[in-house]
Design an enzyme around this catalytic site. Structure first.
Site, PDB file in Angstrom:
ATOM      1  N   HIS A 270     -10.603   1.029   0.424  1.00 28.56           N
ATOM      2  CA  HIS A 270     -10.469   2.097   1.425  1.00 28.56           C
ATOM      3  C   HIS A 270     -11.878   2.272   2.002  1.00 28.56           C
ATOM      4  O   HIS A 270     -12.773   2.725   1.304  1.00 28.56           O
ATOM      5  CB  HIS A 270      -9.970   3.354   0.707  1.00 28.56           C
ATOM      6  CG  HIS A 270     -10.110   4.626   1.469  1.00 28.56           C
ATOM      7  ND1 HIS A 270      -9.031   5.392   1.834  1.00 28.56           N
ATOM      8  CD2 HIS A 270     -11.191   5.291   1.922  1.00 28.56           C
ATOM      9  CE1 HIS A 270      -9.446   6.472   2.479  1.00 28.56           C
ATOM     10  NE2 HIS A 270     -10.760   6.439   2.544  1.00 28.56           N
TER      11      HIS A 270
ATOM     12  N   ASN B 255      -4.497   6.270  -7.674  1.00 30.90           N
ATOM     13  CA  ASN B 255      -5.058   7.633  -7.649  1.00 30.90           C
ATOM     14  C   ASN B 255      -4.025   8.671  -8.091  1.00 30.90           C
ATOM     15  O   ASN B 255      -3.647   9.574  -7.354  1.00 30.90           O
ATOM     16  CB  ASN B 255      -5.624   7.978  -6.261  1.00 30.90           C
ATOM     17  CG  ASN B 255      -4.603   7.848  -5.150  1.00 30.90           C
ATOM     18  OD1 ASN B 255      -3.593   7.190  -5.290  1.00 30.90           O
ATOM     19  ND2 ASN B 255      -4.885   8.509  -4.032  1.00 30.90           N
TER      20      ASN B 255
ATOM     21  N   HIS C 161       0.833  -1.205   0.000  1.00 27.82           N
ATOM     22  CA  HIS C 161       0.000   0.000   0.000  1.00 27.82           C
ATOM     23  C   HIS C 161       0.872   1.261   0.000  1.00 27.82           C
ATOM     24  O   HIS C 161       1.245   1.777   1.052  1.00 27.82           O
ATOM     25  CB  HIS C 161      -0.931   0.002   1.212  1.00 27.82           C
ATOM     26  CG  HIS C 161      -1.989   1.067   1.132  1.00 27.82           C
ATOM     27  ND1 HIS C 161      -3.107   1.062   1.943  1.00 27.82           N
ATOM     28  CD2 HIS C 161      -2.123   2.148   0.336  1.00 27.82           C
ATOM     29  CE1 HIS C 161      -3.858   2.110   1.648  1.00 27.82           C
ATOM     30  NE2 HIS C 161      -3.277   2.795   0.686  1.00 27.82           N
TER      31      HIS C 161
ATOM     32  N   HIS D 270       1.731   5.053  -2.235  1.00 26.61           N
ATOM     33  CA  HIS D 270       1.384   6.043  -3.268  1.00 26.61           C
ATOM     34  C   HIS D 270       2.693   6.587  -3.851  1.00 26.61           C
ATOM     35  O   HIS D 270       3.444   7.241  -3.138  1.00 26.61           O
ATOM     36  CB  HIS D 270       0.556   7.188  -2.678  1.00 26.61           C
ATOM     37  CG  HIS D 270      -0.773   6.732  -2.152  1.00 26.61           C
ATOM     38  ND1 HIS D 270      -1.913   6.718  -2.920  1.00 26.61           N
ATOM     39  CD2 HIS D 270      -1.135   6.245  -0.936  1.00 26.61           C
ATOM     40  CE1 HIS D 270      -2.929   6.249  -2.199  1.00 26.61           C
ATOM     41  NE2 HIS D 270      -2.484   5.955  -0.985  1.00 26.61           N
TER      42      HIS D 270
ATOM     43  N   ASP E 263      -8.523   3.215  -4.010  1.00 25.13           N
ATOM     44  CA  ASP E 263      -7.944   3.754  -2.770  1.00 25.13           C
ATOM     45  C   ASP E 263      -7.879   5.281  -2.747  1.00 25.13           C
ATOM     46  O   ASP E 263      -7.523   5.923  -3.724  1.00 25.13           O
ATOM     47  CB  ASP E 263      -6.536   3.214  -2.555  1.00 25.13           C
ATOM     48  CG  ASP E 263      -5.948   3.719  -1.241  1.00 25.13           C
ATOM     49  OD1 ASP E 263      -6.690   3.780  -0.250  1.00 25.13           O
ATOM     50  OD2 ASP E 263      -4.767   4.089  -1.217  1.00 25.13           O
TER      51      ASP E 263
ATOM     52  N   ASP F  15       0.833   2.767   3.735  1.00 25.18           N
ATOM     53  CA  ASP F  15       0.005   3.825   3.133  1.00 25.18           C
ATOM     54  C   ASP F  15       0.867   5.075   2.909  1.00 25.18           C
ATOM     55  O   ASP F  15       0.446   6.206   3.171  1.00 25.18           O
ATOM     56  CB  ASP F  15      -1.226   4.146   3.983  1.00 25.18           C
ATOM     57  CG  ASP F  15      -2.229   5.036   3.247  1.00 25.18           C
ATOM     58  OD1 ASP F  15      -2.048   5.279   2.031  1.00 25.18           O
ATOM     59  OD2 ASP F  15      -3.203   5.507   3.886  1.00 25.18           O
TER      60      ASP F  15
ATOM     61  N   HIS G 254      -5.873  -0.169   5.517  1.00 23.43           N
ATOM     62  CA  HIS G 254      -5.705   0.671   6.719  1.00 23.43           C
ATOM     63  C   HIS G 254      -6.876   0.648   7.713  1.00 23.43           C
ATOM     64  O   HIS G 254      -7.508   1.656   7.984  1.00 23.43           O
ATOM     65  CB  HIS G 254      -5.356   2.116   6.352  1.00 23.43           C
ATOM     66  CG  HIS G 254      -6.172   2.736   5.252  1.00 23.43           C
ATOM     67  ND1 HIS G 254      -7.530   2.667   5.198  1.00 23.43           N
ATOM     68  CD2 HIS G 254      -5.778   3.442   4.172  1.00 23.43           C
ATOM     69  CE1 HIS G 254      -7.943   3.320   4.122  1.00 23.43           C
ATOM     70  NE2 HIS G 254      -6.906   3.787   3.477  1.00 23.43           N
TER      71      HIS G 254
ATOM     72  N   HIS H 186       3.360  14.217   0.421  1.00 30.48           N
ATOM     73  CA  HIS H 186       2.834  15.541   0.064  1.00 30.48           C
ATOM     74  C   HIS H 186       3.950  16.556   0.276  1.00 30.48           C
ATOM     75  O   HIS H 186       4.744  16.422   1.204  1.00 30.48           O
ATOM     76  CB  HIS H 186       1.632  15.922   0.941  1.00 30.48           C
ATOM     77  CG  HIS H 186       0.424  15.082   0.721  1.00 30.48           C
ATOM     78  ND1 HIS H 186      -0.296  15.097  -0.457  1.00 30.48           N
ATOM     79  CD2 HIS H 186      -0.198  14.184   1.518  1.00 30.48           C
ATOM     80  CE1 HIS H 186      -1.308  14.257  -0.371  1.00 30.48           C
ATOM     81  NE2 HIS H 186      -1.265  13.671   0.817  1.00 30.48           N
TER      82      HIS H 186
END
Lengths: 310, 427
Positions: B181, B96, B62, B64, B154, B307, B234, B311
């Site tokens: 999710h 995503n 998991h 990103h 997700d 997860d 999660h 950012h």
């Protein structure tokens, strides 16, 4: 500057001690007296620049801060959400840093997000005064409420203060709870169960859903406005039912003790949370709150502004 | 011919029920039997693994990676380096992105970038619904053919139960598991923190536990109805753990995953409005943390993952309401789980931790990884389970810095990461 005050920011009442709150109220006494003079202006903040930075609409609070700053001889700029560059995509941090680059000394912030004043207070040398952040705190409103209670009843400790209405979304309620509990008042919250979760009991207050049982024991009732703008539709069936269950109607007002104070932070919705006659009645101190708000804000600007610039 | 011998390590290979101090031989990027070692004249590369654990390369299912579309947060290259630094040889990236990974061409692009730039194995997932909007099914069959290891929306959650049912039924036909999710949009509304004491105190919009649990319950029903695996990503609440425990006891094909922050922290951490404590689902109460720990201990929760959600500083350094959800985790998760689960709380032993990071995701995703069997790709993680170290976010390989664990002192971490026989990172 007194050693009894050492903060550059006023972010909320939760972080203040009972002594600090009492000290602000004492300082307010002096500034209230200034308002009765023929010349209502003192030079305490002469040469200082205050920015009223309102990222959420407000008339009453902004005007009160503005007038307080004028009376302390500060220079004042007003910036509202529609005229700020936040609408052009600039971040709150950048906007505030630009204001600081113009040597603003005091930033009065109204914001729709809880914690926005903490965010700026941690990053700016300027003094940050919270004029209401989301549903978090509205410290100067609670301070003026405390001041008004103390002025009218001579004390706060031991009084039973009942706060009625939309507690969940109310920053006024939270700041009042923190301040009242620290100063020894007994606090009961009343409102629809959807706007008053039981979790509030953990803040050291009582929770009731039966207004008629609570009113006869109240020394102060503080009515909150139903905040349409913050709510989704699911919270209660409608204004009519709200008034029926929780409005301070003429009939209900008869349950109050004769010396019970009726307070409201404004703006009032007449006929919703309070009947018109009750709002204008002898027990109402709603306009005294507005007058005291000015003195409280002078005291806060004087104390915090003094720290920020020393 | 390339020959590597890892000497004197404690080889823990749960797929083969091995746990012994023994050498491990790698020939041409594959695990080889030790018996072949004497056959070679050439000087092998020797790696001393004394006092270290030699584990199959760890899998984080998991993550990103933000590419395509958000390269300012992370790239496939930097995310893979971050994984390697955390001890991971295989990572599964979420769809995503921009564009959303909902077409075979985007999957092909991700695989191409990974082949060119990633130092670990990057396995893509595809979206369940077109543009992860929850409105209509994406091309699940074509995505499976393009090589996705699972489908998931997700970051979003399909609210239409009928659409979700058909997605799971269709995924069964093409043989990919469904990752979800779990978030009921009506119950959660604009919630940003756990609904409880701290949300009440701080006036921040609450995200109630029931908002997760209602979807976990939905997924249990659909996994039963369709007889196909649904994996709840999660998991954060005590109620979700209870639901999963009951359903798994009946043999329903449902699994649950835990992220390190949900056991390392509680919602008390939000009180200073630091947005590095803002994640979705939010940090919960102590009772939830305790339930997650029990769920990991008794096998109800069989997957651990980060997860990893990078950012940029300027995105996170805003008002709490306005900040994006999520924190990075690849470089801290193994340390946190070793420190908390194995050393401090003693909920599982290190062999089980390695199993959870290898055999469990490999089985769920049906991938050829997570084992030191002869002939398997030589993906190996060397772990020093007792090394004491301090998290320093300015030393991270990730392109982002949004971690709440800066300065934490942890016990245990990966010290070398080997992918296909090549050392891609070492301490």
């Amino acid at each position: 500057m007194s050693t009894r005050w050492s903060r550059k920011d006023l972010l909320g009442l939760r972080e203040l001690s009972a002594e600090e709150i009492s000290f602000i109220l004492e300082t307010t006494d002096a500034f209230k007296q200034v308002g009765t003079r023929e010349i209502k202006k003192v030079p305490a903040l002469r040469g200082k620049t205050l920015v009223n930075f309102f990222v959420e609409p407000s008339t009453r609070t902004r005007t009160s801060f503005e007038l307080a700053a004028f009376r302390l001889s500060a220079d004042v700029i007003n910036i509202s959400a529609t005229t700020s560059s936040l609408t052009k995509g600039e971040t709150l941090k950048d906007t505030a840093r630009n204001l600081e680059a113009l040597h603003a000394d005091i930033l009065v912030l109204r914001h729709s997000s809880a914690g926005a004043p903490q965010f700026l207070g941690n990053r700016l040398k300027a003094s940050v005064i919270n004029a209401g952040d989301g549903a978090h705190e509205h410290p100067t409103q609670a301070l003026l409420d405390l001041y008004t209670i103390r002025e009218k009843r001579g004390k706060i400790a031991g009084l039973h203060v009942v706060i009625i209405g939309d507690i969940l979304f109310s920053r006024v309620a939270r700041s009042n709870i923190f301040g009242l509990v620290k100063l020894g008042a007994r606090v009961t919250l009343v409102g629809p169960s959807t706007l008053l979760p039981r979790e509030f009991e953990k803040l050291g207050v009582e929770v009731s859903y039966k207004i008629d049982n609570v009113l006869p024991n109240a020394d102060v009732v503080n009515l909150l406005r139903i905040q349409h703008e913050r709510q989704r539709k699911e919270y209660f069936p409608g204004i009519g039912e709200y008034t029926r269950f929780f409005g301070l109607t003429k009939e209900r007002a008869k349950l109050l003790k004769p010396d019970c104070l009726i307070m409201h932070p404004g703006p009032i919705n007449r006929g919703v949370e309070i009947d018109s006659e009750v709002a204008d009645g002898l027990q109402s101190v709603i306009l005294d709150q507005v007058t005291n708000g000015l003195a409280v804000r002078m005291a806060v600007l004087y104390l915090c502004g003094g720290i920020a610039t020393t | 011919m390339s020959v590597i011998i890892i000497r004197n390590g404690r080889v823990i290979d749960p797929a083969n029920k091995r746990d012994e101090i023994v050498d491990l031989l790698i020939i041409d990027g594959k695990i080889a039997p030790l018996s072949q070692f004497s056959d070679f004249n050439s000087q092998p590369e020797e790696i001393d693994a004394s006092n270290l654990i030699v584990a199959p390369g760890l899998i984080d299912m998991h993550v990103h990676l933000r590419e395509p579309g958000f390269g300012h947060k992370e790239t496939i290259e930097s995310g893979a380096r971050s994984a390697a630094a955390g001890g991971f040889t295989t990572i599964v990236c979420m769809p995503n992105t921009s564009p959303v990974a909902d077409t075979p061409s985007t999957i092909a692009w991700i695989k191409e970038r990974a082949a060119a730039a990633a130092c670990v194995n990057v396995l893509p997932t595809g979206a369940i619904s077109k543009n992860i909007s929850g409105a209509e099914l994406g091309p699940i069959g074509s995505l499976a053919q393009a090589g996705v290891v699972a489908i998931t929306d997700d970051g979003h959650c399909i609210q239409n139960n009928e659409l979700m049912r058909r997605a799971v039924e269709y995924a069964r036909m093409v043989g990919v598991p469904v990752l979800d999710h779990c978030q009921d949009y009506n119950l959660v509304g604009n919630g940003v923190v756990h609904e409880g004491y701290w949300s009440t105190l701080l006036g921040l919009p609450g995200w109630p536990s029931a908002g997760e649990e209602s979807i976990v319950a939905r997924n249990i029903l659909l996994a039963g109805l369709c007889d196909h695996p649904i994996h709840c990503q999660h998991v954060s609440t005590a109620g979700s753990v209870r639901l999963l425990r009951e359903a798994r006891g009946r043999g329903v094909k449902i699994t649950g995953e835990v992220c390190p922050h949900h056991i390392a922290l509680t919602d008390e951490a939000i009180q200073n409005f630091n947005t590095n404590y803002k994640m979705n689902p939010p940090l919960r109460a102590q009772a939830d943390v305790d339930a997650l720990l029990e769920g990991i201990a008794d096998g109800t929760l069989s997957i651990l993952a980060s997860d990893h959600a990078p950012h940029a500083d300027f995105e996170k350094e805003v008002e709490f309401d306005a900040a994006p959800f999520g924190i990075i985790g690849l470089e801290t998760e193994l340390g946190l789980f070793l420190d908390l689960l194995v050393h401090k709380q003693r909920k599982i032993d290190i062999a089980r931790l390695i199993e959870i990071y290898t055999v469990e995701p490999a089985r769920l995703l049906k991938i050829n990884a997570g084992t030191l069997s002869t002939g398997a790709p030589a993906d190996v993680t060397l772990i020093d389970p007792h090394l004491e170290w301090t998290v320093k976010i300015d030393k991270f390989e990730s392109a982002s810095r949004n971690s709440p664990f800066d300065g934490w002192k942890l016990r245990g971490r990966a010290v070398r990461t080997i992918v296909g026989g090549r050392t891609v990172w070492k301490l």
